[in-house]
Design a protein around this motif. Sequence first.
Motif, PDB file in Angstrom:
ATOM      1  N   SER A 255       0.841  -1.187   0.000  1.00  0.00           N
ATOM      2  CA  SER A 255       0.000   0.000   0.000  1.00  0.00           C
ATOM      3  C   SER A 255       0.872   1.231   0.000  1.00  0.00           C
ATOM      4  O   SER A 255       1.998   1.229   0.511  1.00  0.00           O
ATOM      5  CB  SER A 255      -0.897   0.030   1.240  1.00  0.00           C
ATOM      6  OG  SER A 255      -1.576   1.273   1.341  1.00  0.00           O
ATOM      7  N   ALA A 256       0.324   2.305  -0.562  1.00  0.00           N
ATOM      8  CA  ALA A 256       0.939   3.608  -0.369  1.00  0.00           C
ATOM      9  C   ALA A 256       0.898   3.964   1.113  1.00  0.00           C
ATOM     10  O   ALA A 256       0.020   3.523   1.856  1.00  0.00           O
ATOM     11  CB  ALA A 256       0.205   4.665  -1.186  1.00  0.00           C
ATOM     12  N   PHE A 257       1.857   4.801   1.525  1.00  0.00           N
ATOM     13  CA  PHE A 257       2.004   5.172   2.936  1.00  0.00           C
ATOM     14  C   PHE A 257       2.625   6.558   2.958  1.00  0.00           C
ATOM     15  O   PHE A 257       3.406   6.909   2.074  1.00  0.00           O
ATOM     16  CB  PHE A 257       2.911   4.160   3.638  1.00  0.00           C
ATOM     17  CG  PHE A 257       3.012   4.319   5.122  1.00  0.00           C
ATOM     18  CD1 PHE A 257       2.084   3.716   5.958  1.00  0.00           C
ATOM     19  CD2 PHE A 257       4.039   5.048   5.697  1.00  0.00           C
ATOM     20  CE1 PHE A 257       2.174   3.843   7.337  1.00  0.00           C
ATOM     21  CE2 PHE A 257       4.138   5.185   7.064  1.00  0.00           C
ATOM     22  CZ  PHE A 257       3.206   4.579   7.889  1.00  0.00           C
ATOM     23  N   SER A 258       2.260   7.350   3.943  1.00  0.00           N
ATOM     24  CA  SER A 258       2.831   8.693   4.032  1.00  0.00           C
ATOM     25  C   SER A 258       3.257   8.989   5.453  1.00  0.00           C
ATOM     26  O   SER A 258       2.892   8.280   6.408  1.00  0.00           O
ATOM     27  CB  SER A 258       1.810   9.747   3.564  1.00  0.00           C
ATOM     28  OG  SER A 258       0.836   9.964   4.559  1.00  0.00           O
ATOM     29  N   THR A 259       4.006  10.063   5.606  1.00  0.00           N
ATOM     30  CA  THR A 259       4.461  10.455   6.941  1.00  0.00           C
ATOM     31  C   THR A 259       3.292  10.829   7.840  1.00  0.00           C
ATOM     32  O   THR A 259       3.427  10.807   9.063  1.00  0.00           O
ATOM     33  CB  THR A 259       5.446  11.637   6.855  1.00  0.00           C
ATOM     34  OG1 THR A 259       4.875  12.671   6.038  1.00  0.00           O
ATOM     35  CG2 THR A 259       6.773  11.210   6.254  1.00  0.00           C
TER      36      THR A 259
ATOM     37  N   THR B 193      10.069  16.233  -6.314  1.00  0.00           N
ATOM     38  CA  THR B 193       9.479  17.450  -5.757  1.00  0.00           C
ATOM     39  C   THR B 193       9.674  17.533  -4.253  1.00  0.00           C
ATOM     40  O   THR B 193       9.768  18.627  -3.698  1.00  0.00           O
ATOM     41  CB  THR B 193       7.982  17.507  -6.072  1.00  0.00           C
ATOM     42  OG1 THR B 193       7.383  16.247  -5.745  1.00  0.00           O
ATOM     43  CG2 THR B 193       7.735  17.799  -7.535  1.00  0.00           C
ATOM     44  N   ALA B 194       9.709  16.378  -3.587  1.00  0.00           N
ATOM     45  CA  ALA B 194       9.898  16.360  -2.139  1.00  0.00           C
ATOM     46  C   ALA B 194      11.374  16.408  -1.759  1.00  0.00           C
ATOM     47  O   ALA B 194      11.760  17.091  -0.805  1.00  0.00           O
ATOM     48  CB  ALA B 194       9.252  15.109  -1.541  1.00  0.00           C
ATOM     49  N   ILE B 195      12.199  15.701  -2.513  1.00  0.00           N
ATOM     50  CA  ILE B 195      13.616  15.605  -2.167  1.00  0.00           C
ATOM     51  C   ILE B 195      14.401  16.830  -2.612  1.00  0.00           C
ATOM     52  O   ILE B 195      15.324  17.277  -1.918  1.00  0.00           O
ATOM     53  CB  ILE B 195      14.221  14.328  -2.805  1.00  0.00           C
ATOM     54  CG1 ILE B 195      13.607  13.080  -2.164  1.00  0.00           C
ATOM     55  CG2 ILE B 195      15.739  14.300  -2.656  1.00  0.00           C
ATOM     56  CD1 ILE B 195      14.029  11.790  -2.838  1.00  0.00           C
ATOM     57  N   ARG B 196      14.021  17.394  -3.761  1.00  0.00           N
ATOM     58  CA  ARG B 196      14.796  18.501  -4.324  1.00  0.00           C
ATOM     59  C   ARG B 196      13.894  19.665  -4.749  1.00  0.00           C
ATOM     60  O   ARG B 196      13.823  20.000  -5.935  1.00  0.00           O
ATOM     61  CB  ARG B 196      15.617  18.012  -5.514  1.00  0.00           C
ATOM     62  CG  ARG B 196      16.596  16.910  -5.159  1.00  0.00           C
ATOM     63  CD  ARG B 196      17.573  16.670  -6.269  1.00  0.00           C
ATOM     64  NE  ARG B 196      18.491  17.779  -6.449  1.00  0.00           N
ATOM     65  CZ  ARG B 196      19.434  17.829  -7.401  1.00  0.00           C
ATOM     66  NH1 ARG B 196      19.541  16.832  -8.251  1.00  0.00           N
ATOM     67  NH2 ARG B 196      20.240  18.847  -7.503  1.00  0.00           N
TER      68      ARG B 196
ATOM     69  N   PHE C 290      16.194  14.301   2.417  1.00  0.00           N
ATOM     70  CA  PHE C 290      15.645  12.955   2.543  1.00  0.00           C
ATOM     71  C   PHE C 290      14.929  12.737   3.873  1.00  0.00           C
ATOM     72  O   PHE C 290      14.598  11.590   4.201  1.00  0.00           O
ATOM     73  CB  PHE C 290      16.762  11.922   2.412  1.00  0.00           C
ATOM     74  CG  PHE C 290      17.401  11.858   1.047  1.00  0.00           C
ATOM     75  CD1 PHE C 290      16.761  11.232   0.001  1.00  0.00           C
ATOM     76  CD2 PHE C 290      18.652  12.429   0.822  1.00  0.00           C
ATOM     77  CE1 PHE C 290      17.345  11.154  -1.258  1.00  0.00           C
ATOM     78  CE2 PHE C 290      19.246  12.358  -0.429  1.00  0.00           C
ATOM     79  CZ  PHE C 290      18.589  11.721  -1.476  1.00  0.00           C
ATOM     80  N   ALA C 291      14.693  13.785   4.632  1.00  0.00           N
ATOM     81  CA  ALA C 291      14.190  13.617   5.996  1.00  0.00           C
ATOM     82  C   ALA C 291      12.869  12.850   6.026  1.00  0.00           C
ATOM     83  O   ALA C 291      12.694  11.908   6.813  1.00  0.00           O
ATOM     84  CB  ALA C 291      14.038  14.979   6.668  1.00  0.00           C
ATOM     85  N   ARG C 292      11.918  13.240   5.182  1.00  0.00           N
ATOM     86  CA  ARG C 292      10.606  12.587   5.207  1.00  0.00           C
ATOM     87  C   ARG C 292      10.690  11.141   4.709  1.00  0.00           C
ATOM     88  O   ARG C 292      10.027  10.248   5.243  1.00  0.00           O
ATOM     89  CB  ARG C 292       9.613  13.391   4.363  1.00  0.00           C
ATOM     90  CG  ARG C 292       9.205  14.696   5.011  1.00  0.00           C
ATOM     91  CD  ARG C 292       8.627  15.673   3.988  1.00  0.00           C
ATOM     92  NE  ARG C 292       7.467  15.154   3.295  1.00  0.00           N
ATOM     93  CZ  ARG C 292       6.205  15.300   3.704  1.00  0.00           C
ATOM     94  NH1 ARG C 292       5.952  15.960   4.817  1.00  0.00           N
ATOM     95  NH2 ARG C 292       5.201  14.805   3.011  1.00  0.00           N
TER      96      ARG C 292
ATOM     97  N   ALA D  33      11.368   5.009   5.807  1.00  0.00           N
ATOM     98  CA  ALA D  33      12.295   3.876   5.731  1.00  0.00           C
ATOM     99  C   ALA D  33      12.556   3.299   7.118  1.00  0.00           C
ATOM    100  O   ALA D  33      12.641   2.074   7.290  1.00  0.00           O
ATOM    101  CB  ALA D  33      13.603   4.321   5.081  1.00  0.00           C
ATOM    102  N   ASP D  34      12.662   4.145   8.115  1.00  0.00           N
ATOM    103  CA  ASP D  34      12.883   3.672   9.484  1.00  0.00           C
ATOM    104  C   ASP D  34      11.675   2.893   9.993  1.00  0.00           C
ATOM    105  O   ASP D  34      11.819   1.859  10.660  1.00  0.00           O
ATOM    106  CB  ASP D  34      13.180   4.851  10.412  1.00  0.00           C
ATOM    107  CG  ASP D  34      14.525   5.498  10.136  1.00  0.00           C
ATOM    108  OD1 ASP D  34      15.368   4.845   9.471  1.00  0.00           O
ATOM    109  OD2 ASP D  34      14.735   6.643  10.563  1.00  0.00           O
TER     110      ASP D  34
END
Length: 369
Positions: free
Chosen positions: A47-51, A78-81, A89-91, A96-97
Amino acid sequence: MTLTRREILGGLASLAVLNAALDGAKAEEGAPALRRLGVEKGLVIGSAFSTNELNPADESFFRREVARITPENELKMTAIRPVRETFDFARADVIADFAARGGLEMRGHTLIWNNEKQPGWLATLSAAETRATIEEHIERTMGRYEGRIEVWDVINEPIGGVAFGPYMLRDGPFVQRLGPDYIALVFRTARAAAPRAKLVLNETHTERDDRFGRDYRKRLLYVIDRLQDAGVPLDGIGLQGHLQPDKPFDPDGFGAFLDEIARRKLFIEITELDVNDASFPDDIAQRDQAVAATYRRFLRTALANPAVRSLGFWQLGDAASWYVAESVEADPSSRRRPRPLLYDVDMRPKTAFDAVADELRRMPARPLR
């Protein structure tokens, strides 16, 4: 603006899940978890997942239901750069954690997306600068998640209606600067950056059996053939599956298209499955039945093909759906909200869940990868 809107709606979705957990209104005890049903048949459920879903209620729910999560927006350029000079890469790191501590796979979505929603600074680059940007972005992003992401959507939605030589592609900054060769460049750069990763081309609209959808299939197969003829590394094809019930669907035609992909020795992943219920009745019970029937019809064909090795939904609960986000933005006061997913806004399983579970039970098993 899209991410901000999604964050707001994601917060509502997370609150709904938390309230449901506290009220005992989540999935019934003993109900079949999709993840387990997939394991029984050798199919990865994702599934898609978000912060926005990084809270105890959501995390526990996703660990139960799926084996893989796909960052909805957090790995996109768009999110990374958002600015050329910075990688952020914070989000993506926090997702990933979570995947690591939850025992979940994480899917890479997406390295390059040639569309108008990319950072504005890309439009200012020369061809040489665009090439260098692609290489740097892929090397740094894949390098950061080496060993943590096995499967990458290397390119998202390259097919479109603009002619670039013999190709029909989506317009955007990468093809404008580099032409159709940008596709091969991206895949070769990805292989060099992560030799063991599985590289996927992710595309949409192919389930439609009207002229538009059939043209998409032909254009996609043409790109695949040219890439394979040139020895470009390509391991699999992602088919999004944003189902539009007001468009025709032919099981035989779609099944034959899946066979064509499999014949090219590529695995297939259903990557972003949901149902647009705009053409269905307002009555919730009737609408839920129609949505469930749409899932069932599509999955009966898709899951019959042994090349299909994973099934990914574009979120699990309605409150987090992009259809709901668009509905709220278009009319904040509307009483009719989309119900495109397997769980309602309180994360209670709907008729669609039962339909998907039934199709997972009846699908032929395949060897575990």
